[in-house]
Design a protein around this motif. Structure first.
Motif, PDB file in Angstrom:
ATOM      1  N   CYS A 169       0.850  -1.194   0.000  1.00 32.52           N
ATOM      2  CA  CYS A 169       0.000   0.000   0.000  1.00 32.52           C
ATOM      3  C   CYS A 169       0.884   1.242   0.000  1.00 32.52           C
ATOM      4  O   CYS A 169       2.067   1.155   0.314  1.00 32.52           O
ATOM      5  CB  CYS A 169      -0.868   0.031   1.255  1.00 32.52           C
ATOM      6  N   ARG A 170       0.289   2.365  -0.322  1.00 34.48           N
ATOM      7  CA  ARG A 170       1.067   3.602  -0.292  1.00 34.48           C
ATOM      8  C   ARG A 170       1.467   3.970   1.136  1.00 34.48           C
ATOM      9  O   ARG A 170       2.611   4.267   1.408  1.00 34.48           O
ATOM     10  CB  ARG A 170       0.234   4.751  -0.855  1.00 34.48           C
ATOM     11  N   THR A 210       4.946   2.019   0.176  1.00 35.26           N
ATOM     12  CA  THR A 210       5.789   2.642  -0.858  1.00 35.26           C
ATOM     13  C   THR A 210       5.963   4.149  -0.672  1.00 35.26           C
ATOM     14  O   THR A 210       6.875   4.737  -1.219  1.00 35.26           O
ATOM     15  CB  THR A 210       5.192   2.390  -2.252  1.00 35.26           C
ATOM     16  N   ARG A 211       5.047   4.789   0.075  1.00 37.85           N
ATOM     17  CA  ARG A 211       5.144   6.258   0.154  1.00 37.85           C
ATOM     18  C   ARG A 211       5.219   6.779   1.580  1.00 37.85           C
ATOM     19  O   ARG A 211       5.222   7.978   1.798  1.00 37.85           O
ATOM     20  CB  ARG A 211       3.953   6.908  -0.561  1.00 37.85           C
ATOM     21  N   ARG A 219       7.865  -1.721  -3.434  1.00 32.69           N
ATOM     22  CA  ARG A 219       6.856  -2.502  -4.159  1.00 32.69           C
ATOM     23  C   ARG A 219       7.238  -3.979  -4.070  1.00 32.69           C
ATOM     24  O   ARG A 219       8.415  -4.320  -4.185  1.00 32.69           O
ATOM     25  CB  ARG A 219       6.849  -2.072  -5.627  1.00 32.69           C
ATOM     26  N   THR A 221       6.945  -6.250  -6.162  1.00 27.76           N
ATOM     27  CA  THR A 221       7.599  -6.698  -7.398  1.00 27.76           C
ATOM     28  C   THR A 221       9.107  -6.435  -7.333  1.00 27.76           C
ATOM     29  O   THR A 221       9.913  -7.296  -7.701  1.00 27.76           O
ATOM     30  CB  THR A 221       6.980  -5.967  -8.601  1.00 27.76           C
ATOM     31  N   ASN A 250      -3.978  -3.198  -8.536  1.00 25.26           N
ATOM     32  CA  ASN A 250      -4.225  -2.271  -9.646  1.00 25.26           C
ATOM     33  C   ASN A 250      -3.671  -2.847 -10.952  1.00 25.26           C
ATOM     34  O   ASN A 250      -2.855  -3.772 -10.938  1.00 25.26           O
ATOM     35  CB  ASN A 250      -3.674  -0.877  -9.318  1.00 25.26           C
ATOM     36  N   GLU A 256       2.498  -6.432 -14.265  1.00 28.25           N
ATOM     37  CA  GLU A 256       3.920  -6.624 -13.961  1.00 28.25           C
ATOM     38  C   GLU A 256       4.157  -7.964 -13.261  1.00 28.25           C
ATOM     39  O   GLU A 256       5.060  -8.719 -13.638  1.00 28.25           O
ATOM     40  CB  GLU A 256       4.379  -5.457 -13.072  1.00 28.25           C
TER      41      GLU A 256
HETATM   42  P1  A2P Z   1       3.598   3.257  -5.680  1.00 28.25           P
HETATM   43  O1  A2P Z   1       3.290   4.125  -4.483  1.00 28.25           O
HETATM   44  O2  A2P Z   1       5.058   3.113  -5.941  1.00 28.25           O
HETATM   45  O3  A2P Z   1       2.833   3.661  -6.920  1.00 28.25           O
HETATM   46  P2  A2P Z   1      -2.737   2.424  -5.625  1.00 28.25           P
HETATM   47  O4  A2P Z   1      -3.189   2.963  -4.282  1.00 28.25           O
HETATM   48  O5  A2P Z   1      -2.321   3.484  -6.597  1.00 28.25           O
HETATM   49  O6  A2P Z   1      -3.688   1.422  -6.204  1.00 28.25           O
HETATM   50  O7  A2P Z   1      -1.398   1.617  -5.326  1.00 28.25           O
HETATM   51  C1  A2P Z   1      -1.337   0.634  -4.331  1.00 28.25           C
HETATM   52  C2  A2P Z   1       0.080   0.168  -4.190  1.00 28.25           C
HETATM   53  O8  A2P Z   1       0.466  -0.538  -5.383  1.00 28.25           O
HETATM   54  C3  A2P Z   1       1.080   1.315  -4.019  1.00 28.25           C
HETATM   55  O9  A2P Z   1       1.936   1.006  -2.941  1.00 28.25           O
HETATM   56  C4  A2P Z   1       1.792   1.347  -5.352  1.00 28.25           C
HETATM   57  O10 A2P Z   1       3.133   1.772  -5.284  1.00 28.25           O
HETATM   58  C5  A2P Z   1       1.780  -0.103  -5.758  1.00 28.25           C
HETATM   59  N1  A2P Z   1       1.977  -0.290  -7.200  1.00 28.25           N
HETATM   60  C6  A2P Z   1       1.504   0.470  -8.203  1.00 28.25           C
HETATM   61  N2  A2P Z   1       1.901  -0.011  -9.409  1.00 28.25           N
HETATM   62  C7  A2P Z   1       2.665  -1.083  -9.145  1.00 28.25           C
HETATM   63  C8  A2P Z   1       3.384  -1.995  -9.954  1.00 28.25           C
HETATM   64  N3  A2P Z   1       3.394  -1.917 -11.287  1.00 28.25           N
HETATM   65  N4  A2P Z   1       4.061  -2.992  -9.324  1.00 28.25           N
HETATM   66  C9  A2P Z   1       4.058  -3.076  -7.991  1.00 28.25           C
HETATM   67  N5  A2P Z   1       3.396  -2.257  -7.174  1.00 28.25           N
HETATM   68  C10 A2P Z   1       2.720  -1.261  -7.732  1.00 28.25           C
END
Ligand code: A2P
Length: 285
Positions: A169-170, A210-211, A219, A221, A250, A256
């Motif tokens: 999650c963010r 991630t944020r 992430r 991945t 998402n 990915e």
């Molecule tokens: P990030 O903050 O780097 O975009 P969202 O709330 O936008 O649906 O995102 C949920 C989580 O999924 C966030 O932590 C986001 O990281 C991560 N995320 C978004 N795109 C990818 C991706 N291609 N691979 C892995 N994690 C992702």
């Protein structure tokens, strides 16, 4: 003698709020986690049979058409977050300020009516996977919802030696629903009775942000590519003969991780053709 019980005003509030429809269910509980996330529970239609991990269409009546005054239901696909054995239904939702449905749905309260079409479907089900030893559940954001259902389903622990939930999650507050879920499951007496006290040892939980700063950042991945997640959990990278995976998040994440799973040698399964992994898009308003 027939008893005519006086009907309390509060009992009919929900029924009056929305025109009576055959698919109406009543909200019984609501919990807000952040300004972006909430969950609610509602009554379950007695006829609704589903497999843990499936989704249904839910919604509310839209605003009246300015010209005709007619209202149309506003429906979206939502994973059922409660397990198939539960008496009630649970949903976990994002709140999008100008989202057609969630801008309204986020205001539901116990007693309110929602619309639920009792036609469950979906690929995040045990039937779509071939037998394996370790089940990976990869979620981002509200994509954890179908796994909240599967993780409360005894079959998940009967079928696998190890079950790993990763949730990216963010921000830290967006992990609360999952963290509370895992705590509750680890103390679940019904699962302990059915599977044995050691069932909780099979369940591994790997939350990342991630944020906002948290004990594990990045992430999932990227953490898989670097090998960090495997080192942290003390398991090898995914392999076709032992590992199975379910993915819900998402769109960019789904694409990915799907490519990565293919590189590990796993093939996409379906209800009609079980294989080693399955993917579904998390709902976004
Ligand atoms: P990030 O903050 O780097 O975009 P969202 O709330 O936008 O649906 O995102 C949920 C989580 O999924 C966030 O932590 C986001 O990281 C991560 N995320 C978004 N795109 C990818 C991706 N291609 N691979 C892995 N994690 C992702």
């Amino acid at each position: 003698m027939t008893e005519h019980r006086p009907v309390k005003d509060t009992e009919n509030t929900a029924a009056r709020a929305t025109p009576t429809l055959p698919d109406t269910q009543i909200v019984t509980e609501v919990e807000h986690y952040t300004d972006r996330l909430f969950r609610f529970r509602c009554t379950r239609p007695p006829s609704l049979r589903f497999r843990s991990g499936e989704f249904v269409m839910i919604g509310l009546m839209g605003d009246p058409d300015p010209e005709t005054g007619k209202q149309k239901p506003l429906m979206r696909a939502y994973s059922i977050a409660s397990p198939a054995w539960d008496d009630a239904l649970e949903f976990y939702s994002i709140k999008v300020p100008d989202g057609p449905l969630t801008s309204k749905l986020q205001h539901v309260r116990p007693g309110d009516a929602i619309i639920l079409r009792p036609k469950p479907v979906g690929t995040l089900v045990h039937d779509a996977l071939l037998p394996g030893k370790r089940l990976w559940l990869f979620a981002t954001g509200t994509g954890i919802a179908p796994f909240a259902s599967l993780l409360r389903e005894p079959q998940t622990y009967e079928d696998y030696d190890e079950v790993i939930l990763t949730h990216t999650c963010r921000e830290v507050g967006e992990l609360t629903y999952g963290a509370q879920l895992i705590d509750a499951i680890r103390q679940d007496e019904m699962l302990a009775e059915l599977i044995g006290e050691s069932f909780a040892d099979k369940l591994r939980y790997y939350p990342t942000t991630t944020r906002e700063k948290s004990p594990k950042m990045g992430r999932i991945t990227d953490l898989m590519r670097s090998g960090e997640v495997f080192a942290d959990l003390g398991v090898g990278p995914l392999a076709q003969d032992t590992d199975r995976a379910m993915v819900c998040g998402n769109l960019a994440f789904n694409l990915e991780i799907k490519a990565m799973l293919e590189d590990y040698g796993l093939r996409e399964g379906a209800n009609s053709n079980p294989a080693e992994y399955v993917v579904e898009k998390a709902f976004l308003d």
